[in-house]
Design a protein around this motif. Structure first.
Motif, short mmCIF file in Angstrom:
data_model
loop_
_atom_site.label_atom_id
_atom_site.label_comp_id
_atom_site.label_asym_id
_atom_site.label_seq_id
_atom_site.Cartn_x
_atom_site.Cartn_y
_atom_site.Cartn_z
N GLN A 145 -55.04 -23.64 51.54
CA GLN A 145 -54.37 -24.59 50.65
C GLN A 145 -55.37 -25.53 49.99
N VAL A 146 -56.39 -25.94 50.72
CA VAL A 146 -57.43 -26.79 50.14
C VAL A 146 -58.15 -26.07 49.00
N THR A 147 -58.50 -24.81 49.23
CA THR A 147 -59.19 -24.02 48.21
C THR A 147 -58.32 -23.88 46.97
N ALA A 148 -57.03 -23.57 47.17
CA ALA A 148 -56.12 -23.39 46.03
C ALA A 148 -55.96 -24.67 45.24
N ALA A 149 -56.10 -25.83 45.89
CA ALA A 149 -55.97 -27.12 45.20
C ALA A 149 -57.26 -27.58 44.56
N GLY A 150 -58.34 -26.81 44.72
CA GLY A 150 -59.60 -27.17 44.08
C GLY A 150 -60.58 -27.88 44.98
N GLY A 151 -60.35 -27.84 46.30
CA GLY A 151 -61.26 -28.48 47.23
C GLY A 151 -62.15 -27.48 47.94
N HIS A 152 -63.12 -28.01 48.68
CA HIS A 152 -64.03 -27.19 49.47
C HIS A 152 -63.75 -27.46 50.94
N PRO A 153 -63.10 -26.52 51.66
CA PRO A 153 -62.73 -26.78 53.05
C PRO A 153 -63.90 -26.65 54.00
N HIS A 154 -63.90 -27.50 55.02
CA HIS A 154 -64.90 -27.44 56.08
C HIS A 154 -64.15 -27.45 57.42
N ARG A 155 -63.98 -26.25 57.98
CA ARG A 155 -63.27 -26.12 59.25
C ARG A 155 -64.20 -26.51 60.40
N LEU A 156 -63.74 -27.47 61.19
CA LEU A 156 -64.53 -27.96 62.32
C LEU A 156 -64.03 -27.36 63.62
N PRO A 157 -64.83 -27.44 64.70
CA PRO A 157 -64.42 -26.86 65.98
C PRO A 157 -63.12 -27.48 66.50
N PHE B 154 -47.56 -33.79 50.36
CA PHE B 154 -48.31 -35.04 50.41
C PHE B 154 -49.81 -34.88 50.17
N VAL B 155 -50.42 -33.91 50.82
CA VAL B 155 -51.88 -33.76 50.70
C VAL B 155 -52.27 -33.26 49.31
N HIS B 156 -51.53 -32.29 48.81
CA HIS B 156 -51.90 -31.64 47.54
C HIS B 156 -52.11 -32.63 46.39
N PRO B 157 -51.18 -33.57 46.14
CA PRO B 157 -51.41 -34.51 45.02
C PRO B 157 -52.65 -35.36 45.19
N LEU B 158 -52.91 -35.84 46.42
CA LEU B 158 -54.08 -36.68 46.64
C LEU B 158 -55.36 -35.88 46.51
N LEU B 159 -55.37 -34.66 47.06
CA LEU B 159 -56.56 -33.82 46.97
C LEU B 159 -56.86 -33.46 45.52
N CYS B 160 -55.83 -33.16 44.74
CA CYS B 160 -56.05 -32.85 43.32
C CYS B 160 -56.64 -34.04 42.59
N ALA B 161 -56.20 -35.25 42.95
CA ALA B 161 -56.77 -36.45 42.33
C ALA B 161 -58.24 -36.59 42.70
N LEU B 162 -58.60 -36.29 43.94
CA LEU B 162 -60.01 -36.32 44.32
C LEU B 162 -60.81 -35.28 43.53
N ALA B 163 -60.16 -34.17 43.16
CA ALA B 163 -60.82 -33.12 42.40
C ALA B 163 -60.87 -33.42 40.91
N GLY B 164 -60.27 -34.55 40.48
CA GLY B 164 -60.30 -34.93 39.07
C GLY B 164 -59.02 -34.67 38.32
N ASP B 165 -58.04 -34.01 38.97
CA ASP B 165 -56.76 -33.71 38.34
C ASP B 165 -55.78 -34.81 38.71
N ASP B 166 -55.56 -35.73 37.78
CA ASP B 166 -54.74 -36.91 38.07
C ASP B 166 -53.25 -36.68 37.86
N ASN B 167 -52.87 -35.50 37.45
CA ASN B 167 -51.47 -35.26 37.08
C ASN B 167 -50.77 -34.25 37.96
N SER B 168 -51.41 -33.85 39.04
CA SER B 168 -50.81 -32.81 39.87
C SER B 168 -49.74 -33.40 40.79
#
Length: 423
Positions: free
Chosen positions: A230-242, A333-347
């Motif tokens: 879901q992070v990748t689809a929203a334009g983010g770079h996921p970092h899975r931790l242990p 909830f996460v998708h709109p905020l993550l898109c804003a971090l990615a520069g997409d303010d209208n998602s």
């Protein structure tokens, strides 16, 4: 556990509004970085700088039909008009820029430059053509059914855009139509925002890694993978931790390790159980909570807040551990905020209307999101699937959306127009 500074469980509407307000604030408060990509690799990325028209569009008066460039006044006479040339798309501009002599016509193709003086392109099928004399005329019936108008089937030079106009604004998430528009401007390289880095922490003593063989009391860690997708689809770079075990010390240590990201996602440990330590650990690290739950199902025990760090604050979401709850709360909830971090303010979450195929009963009080199948093209119909609750990944995988049951409804009837959350 320390006292919760904001022990608030919000309605679905209030929770989404609050998240969107914080997402909107990032337009001015978040230092976004840009990078340069080749246009062919920029699909789905968000523009960090606008794309400008490098010349007028179109650069000449362009024909939108195959036909004959001519004068309206000549067509209205009903007399034969000599055809004195042909212009194809791609012909040198000197040919069509020659003035059209009154009383004559020029055969022209779609996309070709219209000759100077022509004020109409009449379609082939709207005239009679005499191939021996190479003349055209409009019959009285054609004049009545297709009366010629000045400017018809011609796009004037610069009507679409002028040189220097903004064609694509910064903040645009690039879809195929945007790629085409940028290509038409010669934008072989585009400035896009760098994808935000998202740390993903899944907790629970019952979890094992994907390649492990689980014992009877264990399950595989699916949430880290669904969240990464879901992070990748929203334009983010996921970092899975242990994986994080169920104790406050391990949780706090893992959160500290995840603080080098732009957004922190925790999965599990957010309910009221004896071994749910997410909220306690976050508070111990100085977290500010905006809400500690939302009146939805699945996903009620969701936490949204931010943590202090050098130079500012870092947003986080603590999501429920049940897999479907995790996916739903991310989408809402996460998708709109993550898109804003990615520069997409209208998602915002994507909702559509559809006709319900069968009656659905539910207890009022919570906004419910039920796995469902949307079908039917331009007249969509939605049908919920049978599932065993928010841990049922096998059946949820067959769904392509979630049927929304409003909090004030005890039942939805077949043929009702309902709201659907798209995956």
């Amino acid at each position: 556990m320390a006292a919760n500074p904001i022990p608030s469980v919000l309605s679905f509407s209030a929770a989404t509004t609050l998240v969107r307000e914080h997402a909107a604030s990032l337009r001015f408060a978040y230092p976004r970085k840009t990078e340069i990509l080749g246009l062919a690799h920029a699909l789905g990325r968000v523009l960090g700088r606008p794309v400008l028209a490098d010349r007028d569009q179109p650069p000449f008066d362009r024909s939108t039909r195959d036909g004959y460039a001519c004068h309206v006044s000549d067509l209205l006479t009903g007399n034969a008009i000599p055809v004195t040339g042909q212009i194809r798309a791609g012909d040198p501009i000197e040919i069509p820029r020659a003035a059209l002599v009154a009383g004559h016509a020029v055969e022209i193709m779609t996309g070709a430059p219209v000759p100077l003086g022509a004020d109409h392109v009449v379609m082939f099928e709207h005239v009679e053509h005499d191939p021996e004399a190479d003349t055209i005329r409009m019959t009285p019936e054609q004049l009545q059914n297709h009366p010629p108008e000045s400017g018809a089937n011609i796009v004037p030079a610069g009507a679409e855009a002028r040189r220097g106009d903004i064609i694509l604004h910064a903040g645009t998430r690039l879809v195929p139509a945007h790629i085409a528009a940028a290509a038409a401007c010669g934008a072989s390289l585009v400035h896009v925002y760098a994808p935000p880095r998202v740390s993903i922490l899944a907790s629970g003593d019952e979890l094992v890694d994907l390649d492990a063989t689980p014992l009877a009391h264990q399950i595989r860690n699916s949430n880290s993978y669904s969240l990464a997708a879901q992070v990748t689809a929203a334009g983010g770079h996921p970092h899975r931790l242990p994986l994080v075990r169920d104790d406050p010390g391990s949780m706090q240590s893992a959160i500290r390790m995840a603080m080098d990201s732009d957004l922190l996602l925790l999965s599990g440990g957010v309910s009221m159980g004896k071994y749910d330590f997410a909220a306690e650990s976050l508070l111990a690290l100085g977290a500010e909570f905006f809400f500690t739950g939302a009146l939805i199902q699945p996903g009620k025990p969701v936490i949204f807040g931010r943590l202090p760090q050098a130079g500012g604050m870092k947003y986080f979401f603590a999501l429920p551990g049940n897999p479907v709850s995790t996916m739903v709360t991310f989408a809402l909830f996460v998708h709109p905020l993550l898109c804003a971090l990615a520069g997409d303010d209208n998602s915002v979450p994507r909702f559509v209307l559809a006709t319900l195929g069968s009656t659905v009963k539910a207890k009022p009080g919570l906004t419910r999101f039920l796995p469902a199948i949307l079908s039917g093209g331009i007249h969509p119909q939605v049908n919920p699937i049978e599932w065993q609750g928010s841990g049922d990944l096998a059946n949820t995988a067959a769904a392509n959306c979630f049927l929304v049951v409003p909090a004030d409804r005890g039942a939805l009837e077949a043929e009702d127009v309902v709201t659907v959350l798209l995956n």
